[in-house]
Design a protein around this motif. Structure first.
Motif, PDB file in Angstrom:
ATOM      1  N   SER A 199       0.868  -1.180   0.000  1.00 13.29           N
ATOM      2  CA  SER A 199       0.000   0.000   0.000  1.00 13.29           C
ATOM      3  C   SER A 199       0.897   1.219   0.000  1.00 13.29           C
ATOM      4  N   SER A 200       0.419   2.272  -0.676  1.00 18.34           N
ATOM      5  CA  SER A 200       1.232   3.486  -0.728  1.00 18.34           C
ATOM      6  C   SER A 200       0.375   4.679  -1.107  1.00 18.34           C
ATOM      7  N   HIS A 201       0.834   5.838  -0.678  1.00 22.27           N
ATOM      8  CA  HIS A 201       0.212   7.090  -1.119  1.00 22.27           C
ATOM      9  C   HIS A 201       1.038   7.724  -2.240  1.00 22.27           C
ATOM     10  N   GLU A 202       2.224   7.168  -2.455  1.00 15.67           N
ATOM     11  CA  GLU A 202       3.130   7.729  -3.465  1.00 15.67           C
ATOM     12  C   GLU A 202       2.747   7.158  -4.838  1.00 15.67           C
ATOM     13  N   LEU A 203       1.841   7.850  -5.510  1.00 10.48           N
ATOM     14  CA  LEU A 203       1.293   7.275  -6.747  1.00 10.48           C
ATOM     15  C   LEU A 203       2.319   7.210  -7.869  1.00 10.48           C
ATOM     16  N   GLY A 204       3.244   8.144  -7.846  1.00  8.30           N
ATOM     17  CA  GLY A 204       4.312   8.113  -8.855  1.00  8.30           C
ATOM     18  C   GLY A 204       5.147   6.855  -8.697  1.00  8.30           C
ATOM     19  N   GLU A 205       5.424   6.567  -7.478  1.00 10.75           N
ATOM     20  CA  GLU A 205       6.216   5.374  -7.149  1.00 10.75           C
ATOM     21  C   GLU A 205       5.472   4.107  -7.576  1.00 10.75           C
ATOM     22  N   VAL A 206       4.167   4.108  -7.278  1.00  7.75           N
ATOM     23  CA  VAL A 206       3.331   2.950  -7.628  1.00  7.75           C
ATOM     24  C   VAL A 206       3.341   2.748  -9.139  1.00  7.75           C
ATOM     25  N   GLU A 207       3.192   3.854  -9.843  1.00  5.41           N
ATOM     26  CA  GLU A 207       3.158   3.796 -11.315  1.00  5.41           C
ATOM     27  C   GLU A 207       4.462   3.219 -11.849  1.00  5.41           C
ATOM     28  N   THR A 208       5.563   3.547 -11.148  1.00  5.20           N
ATOM     29  CA  THR A 208       6.872   3.089 -11.614  1.00  5.20           C
ATOM     30  C   THR A 208       7.057   1.586 -11.407  1.00  5.20           C
ATOM     31  N   VAL A 209       6.690   1.089 -10.227  1.00  6.04           N
ATOM     32  CA  VAL A 209       7.058  -0.301  -9.915  1.00  6.04           C
ATOM     33  C   VAL A 209       5.928  -1.318 -10.039  1.00  6.04           C
ATOM     34  N   CYS A 210       4.662  -0.870 -10.035  1.00  5.47           N
ATOM     35  CA  CYS A 210       3.562  -1.852  -9.958  1.00  5.47           C
ATOM     36  C   CYS A 210       3.155  -2.403 -11.307  1.00  5.47           C
ATOM     37  N   ASP A 211       2.756  -3.681 -11.298  1.00 10.74           N
ATOM     38  CA  ASP A 211       2.154  -4.286 -12.482  1.00 10.74           C
ATOM     39  C   ASP A 211       0.662  -3.996 -12.476  1.00 10.74           C
ATOM     40  N   ARG A 212       0.073  -4.235 -11.323  1.00  7.36           N
ATOM     41  CA  ARG A 212      -1.379  -4.021 -11.218  1.00  7.36           C
ATOM     42  C   ARG A 212      -1.672  -3.222  -9.956  1.00  7.36           C
ATOM     43  N   VAL A 213      -2.829  -2.574  -9.963  1.00  4.22           N
ATOM     44  CA  VAL A 213      -3.232  -1.829  -8.770  1.00  4.22           C
ATOM     45  C   VAL A 213      -4.714  -2.082  -8.491  1.00  4.22           C
ATOM     46  N   ALA A 214      -5.075  -1.852  -7.235  1.00  2.00           N
ATOM     47  CA  ALA A 214      -6.495  -1.849  -6.860  1.00  2.00           C
ATOM     48  C   ALA A 214      -6.711  -0.564  -6.081  1.00  2.00           C
ATOM     49  N   ILE A 215      -7.814   0.109  -6.367  1.00  2.00           N
ATOM     50  CA  ILE A 215      -8.108   1.339  -5.619  1.00  2.00           C
ATOM     51  C   ILE A 215      -9.370   1.089  -4.799  1.00  2.00           C
ATOM     52  N   VAL A 216      -9.224   1.295  -3.489  1.00  3.26           N
ATOM     53  CA  VAL A 216     -10.391   1.129  -2.600  1.00  3.26           C
ATOM     54  C   VAL A 216     -10.773   2.497  -2.042  1.00  3.26           C
ATOM     55  N   HIS A 217     -12.081   2.620  -1.810  1.00  4.98           N
ATOM     56  CA  HIS A 217     -12.587   3.869  -1.241  1.00  4.98           C
ATOM     57  C   HIS A 217     -13.803   3.533  -0.379  1.00  4.98           C
TER      58      HIS A 217
END
Lengths: 254, 330, 259
Positions: A199-217
């Motif tokens: 989990s992270s708030h650093e979306l730039g970082e997530v975009e760089t390293v992640c293959d897939r994401v899930a967004i919960v709200h």
């Protein structure tokens, strides 16, 4: 990918917190959440504060018992401690026994995983070198700086050579150099074929390293998919996608 | 120039510090001298208390003193001792009120009736041998393996000294408990052969309790029995009697015991010294206060008829050898 | 079991790296040696009072070490949040409870062995050595009693989150049991009706910690405890310890721990 058995599987998860003594109503932290993470993926678990990310992670790690639904790690229900045999967990903050040295704490965790002392010694030396703490390994943790403690945290998360790493805000509170190091380690683990769920708030970082994401709200899963597909379908970067999904006016963000 | 001014500054600074210190010290001493007498008024009775323990514990120290006095008795019985619950149960079982005098001053009673060994325990056998009673349940039965269930005494003439530390602590805590001094003196003088120590204890007790006829009585007994100093013994017993007369206007069941002991000891001493007339005078006085005057009367008659060399009847020989409770006629 | 022993090792390390034990031991040793140097009425033969005071200090110190260490184990893990990396490992909550118990119990046992060793040495130097057999029995029974106390404190730490509250309650309960539990049957016998029955029930339900106190036998040089009774006492302690640990596990099992 879809024919492969998921490493992490969440089925209709629901977590309710009972009413507290001040008379507040029961709080639903997670509502009917289903999720799958496959071997070798780096999976970003995103959401604003209070979205239910930490609660979901708490369920996976056995800290909180679900009100409904189930969660599995390597096909084993998370209620069973053995489900955590092949995972490594790095909490957001460093919480370790301050009276132990880095070496002692790693040996302690190695014993919890049932490693032999020879194997434990080998891994401890390797990890201390990896996180650059081999020079300070005999000092009690209470004398460590925050960055050094975070590195001990990373070493303990890797002591069992895990197939799945669960990282809760791994770069939170770190300086740019520290963040870069963590990113490097995640990348390296990915190259080694490990699965990372973080989990992270650093979306730039997530975009760089992640293959897939899930967004919960608000406890619900809003979207799940590959990063490039989300970016392409929304015609925006991940941060804008995130803001749109949680209902924040993107004009304000811009 | 700079160096000189610096030196001057240091000198001035040093002098200032010295003067300030001296002033502060003077003020502190003056304040202390001024406050000391006033503080006694603020602190009330505690300021006049005997020492640190009294200041710290107040009147509560008497409870502790009593506890340690009982502890000495527990030691005398090698740990075999009824708890307050056992005592209460016994009182209920026997349909009598609890008798704290018995348990709390048993050691003192021991001092009185012990002649050779501890025959005095015969009288308490019914009380103590069965205070445990039969086990009431399995926990009670199991528990008896882990506590003292055998009634034994310290009686080898050496191990009795084990009770002394507790008596010493009791004295420290409550210097006005006369029984502690007389008890300690008994064990030191008569059972452990430490006459000087016994006398020192009694003298200490007398300093704290100048109006104690019991301590004067015991001092006199020590002077006579251990030092054969009849003059001193007489002087002390006279003093004891004077204190007794001053304290009590008439004879009653409680104060009679001490008076009777004084008279008996005196009578016996005079008799031993061959002062028959004096002995008869004291025996006769004893006859007046004794609840069983016939036994004493027989003794007086025997003295009058047989004169000094007359052998003593066996039962009368013990009179005066022990303190009050052992006197068969009283 | 390996995981339990790993947890145990951490607790033992914690105890010997903290100052509590050393402070209490030095205090006990100082008071004992000071008392040993005092002469009452110029008599050097008195040893029983010294035994009594030393054993009392040992009992107080051991109780403080056991209760304070046990009471803080789980609350401290929660407060410092070390519980999270711990439970993220393949460790069950039952193993955590058991590991913590074993750790505190063994650590307290080590401390107790040092204390009793000191006691026996002082007795030997004083020229009045205690029976080593009874000394061993006293140590063992004391340690068994501490197993009950430690498990009780661990259970308390799951009921009361503040270790200070738990420690205070444990001290009160243990002292109350030591002083009164053995007499509850006598009191119950003198109370008719429901109250008497309730008191009798309490008498049988409470762990009789006073059974494990053989100080009087040791002080007054009585013969050792019969081995049969000694074994039954060990079993009795084991039953209560197990009951308290099961209750602790039951409470901890479903307790939510939010990061």
């Amino acid at each position: 990918m879809w024919g492969v058995e998921p490493i992490l599987r969440i089925e209709h998860l629901r977590v309710e917190y009972p009413p507290n003594r001040r008379g507040e109503l029961p709080k639903v932290a997670v509502k009917d959440l289903s999720l799958r993470v496959y071997p070798g993926e780096v999976f970003g678990f995103l959401g604003p504060n209070g979205a239910g990310k930490t609660t979901t992670m708490n369920v996976l790690l056995g800290f909180v018992h679900p009100t409904g639904g189930e969660a599995f790690l390597f096909g084993v229900n998370v209620k069973e401690p053995i489900a955590r045999q092949r995972i490594g967990y790095l909490p957001e903050m460093t919480y370790y026994y301050r009276f132990l040295t880095a070496e002692e704490i790693l040996r302690f965790y190695a014993r919890l995983f049932g490693l032999s002392s020879v194997e434990a010694d080998r891994r401890i030396q390797r990890l201390l070198k990896l996180v650059e703490l081999d020079h300070a390994c005999r000092r009690p943790l209470k004398h460590y700086s925050k960055g050094m403690q975070q590195r001990v945290g990373l070493a303990q998360a890797l002591i069992n050579d895990p197939d799945l790493l669960i990282l809760d805000e791994p770069t939170s509170g770190l300086d740019p150099l520290g963040r870069m190091k963590v990113r490097e380690i995640i990348q390296r683990l990915k190259n080694e074929g490990k699965t990372v769920f973080f989990s992270s708030h650093e979306l730039g970082e997530v975009e760089t390293v992640c293959d897939r994401v899930a967004i919960v709200h608000q406890g619900e899963l809003k979207v799940e998919g590959r990063v490039e597909e989300l970016v392409r379908s929304h015609q925006a970067n991940l941060e804008q996608v995130f803001l749109r999904i949680i209902g924040y006016p993107t004009s304000l963000a811009a | 120039m700079v160096a000189i001014s610096q030196k001057a500054f240091i000198d001035v600074n040093g002098r200032t510090i010295f003067l300030t210190g001296a002033t502060l010290l003077t003020v502190a001493v003056s304040l202390a001298a001024w406050l000391e007498p006033r503080s006694e008024t603020w602190r009330g009775g505690r300021a006049r208390a005997e020492g640190l323990l009294a200041t710290l514990l107040g009147d509560g120290r008497r409870l502790f003193a009593n506890h340690f006095f009982v502890k000495a008795d527990v030691y005398l019985h090698s740990g075999y001792y009824p708890s307050i619950f056992d005592q209460a149960r016994q009182a209920c079982d026997h349909g009598i009120g609890s008798n704290p005098e018995h348990t709390e001053s048993e050691i003192a009673a021991d001092t009185g009736s012990c002649k050779s060994g501890c025959e005095h325990h015969d009288h308490e056998a019914s009380h103590e041998s069965g205070f445990l009673g039969p086990p009431r349940d399995w926990i009670d039965r199991l528990g008896r393996h882990f506590r003292v269930t055998q009634h034994t005494h310290l009686e080898d003439g050496v191990s009795e000294s084990e009770i002394l530390p507790w008596l010493r602590v009791a004295m420290e805590l409550d210097p006005h408990q006369v029984e502690v001094y007389t008890t300690a003196a008994y064990w030191l003088g008569r059972r452990l052969g430490k006459v000087n120590q016994a006398e020192a204890v009694l003298r200490r007790g007398l300093r704290s309790n100048p109006d104690s006829e019991e301590i004067l009585l015991e001092l006199g007994r020590l002077a006579w029995e251990h030092r054969r100093d009849a003059e001193r013994a007489r002087h002390l017993w006279n003093a004891a009697e004077r204190v007794w007369q001053r304290k009590y206007l008439s004879v009653n069941a409680t104060n009679r015991v001490t008076l009777a002991r004084m008279l008996a000891l005196r009578a016996q001493m005079e008799e031993t010294l061959g002062h028959t007339e004096e002995a008869i005078r004291y025996w006769s006085r004893l006859q007046e206060v004794s609840p069983h005057p016939e036994a004493v009367a027989r003794r007086v008659a025997a003295l009058r008829s047989h004169l000094p060399q007359t052998p003593w009847p066996a039962d009368a020989k013990s009179i005066g050898q022990g303190p009050g409770p052992s006197l068969p006629s009283l | 079991m390996k995981r339990c022993m790993a947890l145990t090792g951490v607790v033992i390390r914690e105890l010997y790296r903290r100052k509590d034990f050393y402070v209490l031991f030095v205090l006990t040793a100082l008071i004992t040696l000071l008392l040993a140097s005092i002469q009452f009425f110029e008599d050097l033969r008195m040893v029983r009072y010294l035994r009594e005071v030393t054993l009392l200090l040992i009992w107080i110190s051991a109780l403080v070490i056991a209760v304070v260490t046990a009471a803080r184990q789980i609350p401290a893990e929660r407060e410092s949040r070390t519980i999270f990396p711990l439970l993220a490992k393949p460790v069950s909550r039952g193993e955590v409870v058991m590991g913590k118990f074993l750790g505190v119990w063994l650590a307290t046992g080590l401390a107790l062995a040092v204390f009793y060793g000191f006691y026996l040495l002082v007795g030997t130097f004083q020229g009045a050595p205690s029976s080593w057999l009874l000394g061993f029995q006293a140590f063992w029974l004391h340690w068994m009693m501490l197993a009950v106390v430690v498990s009780m404190a661990i259970l308390g730490s799951l009921l009361f989150s503040a270790p200070s509250v738990n420690s205070t309650l444990c001290f009160i309960v243990v002292t109350g049991i030591l002083l009164l539990a053995g007499h509850l049957n006598i009191i119950a016998g003198s109370m008719p009706g429901l109250w008497g029955a309730l008191l009798y029930g309490l008498y049988f339900a409470l762990p009789h910690l006073e059974l494990f106190d053989v100080r009087d036998l040791l002080i007054h040089e009585h013969p050792p405890v019969a081995w049969g009774a000694f074994a039954v006492a060990g079993l009795y302690a084991a039953v209560y310890t197990t009951l308290f640990l099961i209750a602790a596990w039951w409470l901890f099992r479903k307790k939510p721990l939010s990061t």
